[in-house]
Structure formats: structure tokens, C-alpha cells
Design a protein around this motif. Structure first.
Motif, PDB file in Angstrom:
ATOM      1  N   VAL A  17      33.240   5.810  32.505  1.00  0.00           N
ATOM      2  CA  VAL A  17      33.649   4.799  31.520  1.00  0.00           C
ATOM      3  C   VAL A  17      34.122   5.765  30.387  1.00  0.00           C
ATOM      4  O   VAL A  17      34.873   5.763  29.439  1.00  0.00           O
ATOM      5  CB  VAL A  17      32.759   3.945  30.998  1.00  0.00           C
ATOM      6  N   SER A  18      33.212   6.797  29.780  1.00  0.00           N
ATOM      7  CA  SER A  18      33.316   7.771  28.637  1.00  0.00           C
ATOM      8  C   SER A  18      34.599   8.836  29.304  1.00  0.00           C
ATOM      9  O   SER A  18      35.116   9.180  28.347  1.00  0.00           O
ATOM     10  CB  SER A  18      32.003   8.549  28.652  1.00  0.00           C
ATOM     11  N   VAL A  19      34.680   8.924  30.406  1.00  0.00           N
ATOM     12  CA  VAL A  19      35.885   9.902  30.743  1.00  0.00           C
ATOM     13  C   VAL A  19      37.219   9.265  30.913  1.00  0.00           C
ATOM     14  O   VAL A  19      38.260   9.742  30.518  1.00  0.00           O
ATOM     15  CB  VAL A  19      35.567  10.739  32.220  1.00  0.00           C
ATOM     16  N   TYR A  20      36.992   8.071  31.494  1.00  0.00           N
ATOM     17  CA  TYR A  20      38.441   7.229  31.857  1.00  0.00           C
ATOM     18  C   TYR A  20      38.533   5.934  31.256  1.00  0.00           C
ATOM     19  O   TYR A  20      39.606   5.153  31.707  1.00  0.00           O
ATOM     20  CB  TYR A  20      38.518   7.135  33.458  1.00  0.00           C
ATOM     21  N   GLY A  21      37.724   5.763  30.378  1.00  0.00           N
ATOM     22  CA  GLY A  21      37.973   4.315  29.523  1.00  0.00           C
ATOM     23  C   GLY A  21      39.008   3.556  29.663  1.00  0.00           C
ATOM     24  O   GLY A  21      38.915   2.362  30.066  1.00  0.00           O
ATOM     25  N   ASP A  22      40.013   4.004  29.322  1.00  0.00           N
ATOM     26  CA  ASP A  22      41.360   3.172  29.127  1.00  0.00           C
ATOM     27  C   ASP A  22      42.037   3.263  30.328  1.00  0.00           C
ATOM     28  O   ASP A  22      43.268   2.283  30.602  1.00  0.00           O
ATOM     29  CB  ASP A  22      42.213   3.430  28.031  1.00  0.00           C
ATOM     30  N   LYS A  23      41.674   4.081  31.445  1.00  0.00           N
ATOM     31  CA  LYS A  23      42.434   4.105  32.658  1.00  0.00           C
ATOM     32  C   LYS A  23      42.116   2.827  33.670  1.00  0.00           C
ATOM     33  O   LYS A  23      41.037   2.372  33.562  1.00  0.00           O
ATOM     34  CB  LYS A  23      42.180   5.433  33.441  1.00  0.00           C
ATOM     35  N   THR A  35      40.388  -2.067  33.464  1.00  0.00           N
ATOM     36  CA  THR A  35      40.112  -0.480  33.152  1.00  0.00           C
ATOM     37  C   THR A  35      38.647  -0.449  33.087  1.00  0.00           C
ATOM     38  O   THR A  35      37.745  -1.332  33.374  1.00  0.00           O
ATOM     39  CB  THR A  35      40.495  -0.400  31.711  1.00  0.00           C
ATOM     40  N   TYR A  36      38.403   1.024  33.090  1.00  0.00           N
ATOM     41  CA  TYR A  36      36.784   1.310  33.135  1.00  0.00           C
ATOM     42  C   TYR A  36      36.082   0.728  32.078  1.00  0.00           C
ATOM     43  O   TYR A  36      35.034   0.008  32.247  1.00  0.00           O
ATOM     44  CB  TYR A  36      36.668   2.765  33.123  1.00  0.00           C
ATOM     45  N   ALA A  37      36.664   0.467  30.957  1.00  0.00           N
ATOM     46  CA  ALA A  37      36.102   0.099  29.610  1.00  0.00           C
ATOM     47  C   ALA A  37      35.795  -1.478  29.876  1.00  0.00           C
ATOM     48  O   ALA A  37      34.823  -1.978  29.706  1.00  0.00           O
ATOM     49  CB  ALA A  37      37.004   0.373  28.353  1.00  0.00           C
ATOM     50  N   GLN A  38      36.841  -2.058  30.377  1.00  0.00           N
ATOM     51  CA  GLN A  38      36.816  -3.419  30.762  1.00  0.00           C
ATOM     52  C   GLN A  38      35.661  -3.781  31.740  1.00  0.00           C
ATOM     53  O   GLN A  38      34.710  -4.859  31.581  1.00  0.00           O
ATOM     54  CB  GLN A  38      37.946  -4.191  31.138  1.00  0.00           C
ATOM     55  N   LEU A  39      35.556  -3.122  32.757  1.00  0.00           N
ATOM     56  CA  LEU A  39      34.627  -3.061  34.016  1.00  0.00           C
ATOM     57  C   LEU A  39      33.097  -2.933  33.154  1.00  0.00           C
ATOM     58  O   LEU A  39      32.357  -3.848  33.439  1.00  0.00           O
ATOM     59  CB  LEU A  39      34.588  -2.008  35.174  1.00  0.00           C
ATOM     60  N   ASP A  40      32.886  -1.862  32.380  1.00  0.00           N
ATOM     61  CA  ASP A  40      31.873  -1.599  31.553  1.00  0.00           C
ATOM     62  C   ASP A  40      31.290  -2.897  30.779  1.00  0.00           C
ATOM     63  O   ASP A  40      30.118  -3.468  31.008  1.00  0.00           O
ATOM     64  CB  ASP A  40      31.833  -0.568  30.736  1.00  0.00           C
ATOM     65  N   GLU A  41      32.108  -3.609  29.930  1.00  0.00           N
ATOM     66  CA  GLU A  41      31.842  -4.715  29.286  1.00  0.00           C
ATOM     67  C   GLU A  41      31.548  -5.613  29.892  1.00  0.00           C
ATOM     68  O   GLU A  41      30.636  -6.361  29.669  1.00  0.00           O
ATOM     69  CB  GLU A  41      33.101  -5.121  28.247  1.00  0.00           C
ATOM     70  N   LYS A  42      32.009  -6.096  31.168  1.00  0.00           N
ATOM     71  CA  LYS A  42      31.794  -7.311  31.949  1.00  0.00           C
ATOM     72  C   LYS A  42      30.377  -7.112  32.771  1.00  0.00           C
ATOM     73  O   LYS A  42      29.654  -8.113  32.724  1.00  0.00           O
ATOM     74  CB  LYS A  42      33.048  -7.524  32.860  1.00  0.00           C
ATOM     75  N   THR A  43      30.218  -5.938  33.277  1.00  0.00           N
ATOM     76  CA  THR A  43      29.165  -5.867  33.865  1.00  0.00           C
ATOM     77  C   THR A  43      27.943  -5.608  32.931  1.00  0.00           C
ATOM     78  O   THR A  43      26.875  -6.234  33.367  1.00  0.00           O
ATOM     79  CB  THR A  43      29.199  -4.393  34.720  1.00  0.00           C
ATOM     80  N   SER A  44      28.100  -5.060  31.630  1.00  0.00           N
ATOM     81  CA  SER A  44      27.263  -5.108  30.721  1.00  0.00           C
ATOM     82  C   SER A  44      26.544  -6.687  30.229  1.00  0.00           C
ATOM     83  O   SER A  44      25.508  -7.073  30.360  1.00  0.00           O
ATOM     84  CB  SER A  44      27.512  -4.541  29.509  1.00  0.00           C
TER      85      SER A  44
END
Length: 87
Positions: A17-23, A35-44
Motif C-alpha cells: 500500500v505504501s509503495v504502490y498505493g494508486d497502482k 488499487t492497493y489503497a482501495q484494497l487496504d481501505e476495504k480490508t480495514s
């Protein structure tokens, strides 16, 4: 020789998430991209819900549903991200 790193899958995903957030983390053709950021948000969000209902890191979870590999993949990734084990 390359040095081996002893990280859990959860740590690798969080670092991504920190390296590839918007990828794009994964996609289903051109219609469904996450994206990695969306995945992080949903899993959180899922992690908070599961923890508030008594499930914690290392607990085992069974997935019961239709035989749709893509849907199962998304759910399993979220559980792994939260530190849960699918059986």
C-alpha cells in the motif's frame, strides 16, 4: 546470494500500500479494477467489523457460497489481510 526476508503475507500487503498505493492490485478485465489503497481501505473496514464481532488474528474462518472463484479470491484476500485463516 539474495537475503531472505521473513515477512508475513499481511506485512507484504501492508507494505505494498505504501509503495504502490494508486497502482492496480488486481483486476477482472477492464470492468473491475482495485488499487492497493482501495484494497487496504476495504480490508480495514472488514477487519474492524470482524474484530468487533469477536474474530481475531489467527482465528479460522469458513467461506460458504457459490462456486465463483473470483468472489472467493476477493474474500480470501481480505481475510488474509486481516490475519485470519481460511479453511
Amino acid at each position: 546470494m539474495a537475503k531472505l526476508v521473513n515477512n508475513t503475507l499481511q506485512e507484504v500487503l501492508k507494505n505494498s500500500v505504501s509503495v504502490y498505493g494508486d497502482k492496480i492490485a488486481y483486476a477482472l478485465g477492464d470492468t473491475y479494477k482495485v488499487t492497493y489503497a482501495q484494497l487496504d481501505e476495504k480490508t480495514s473496514e472488514l477487519g474492524f467489523y470482524l474484530h468487533s464481532n469477536g474474530l481475531f488474528k489467527g482465528d479460522k474462518v469458513v467461506i460458504i457460497g457459490e462456486n465463483k472463484r473470483w468472489e472467493q479470491f476477493k474474500i480470501e484476500n481480505k481475510f488474509i489481510y486481516c490475519g485470519l485463516l481460511t479453511v
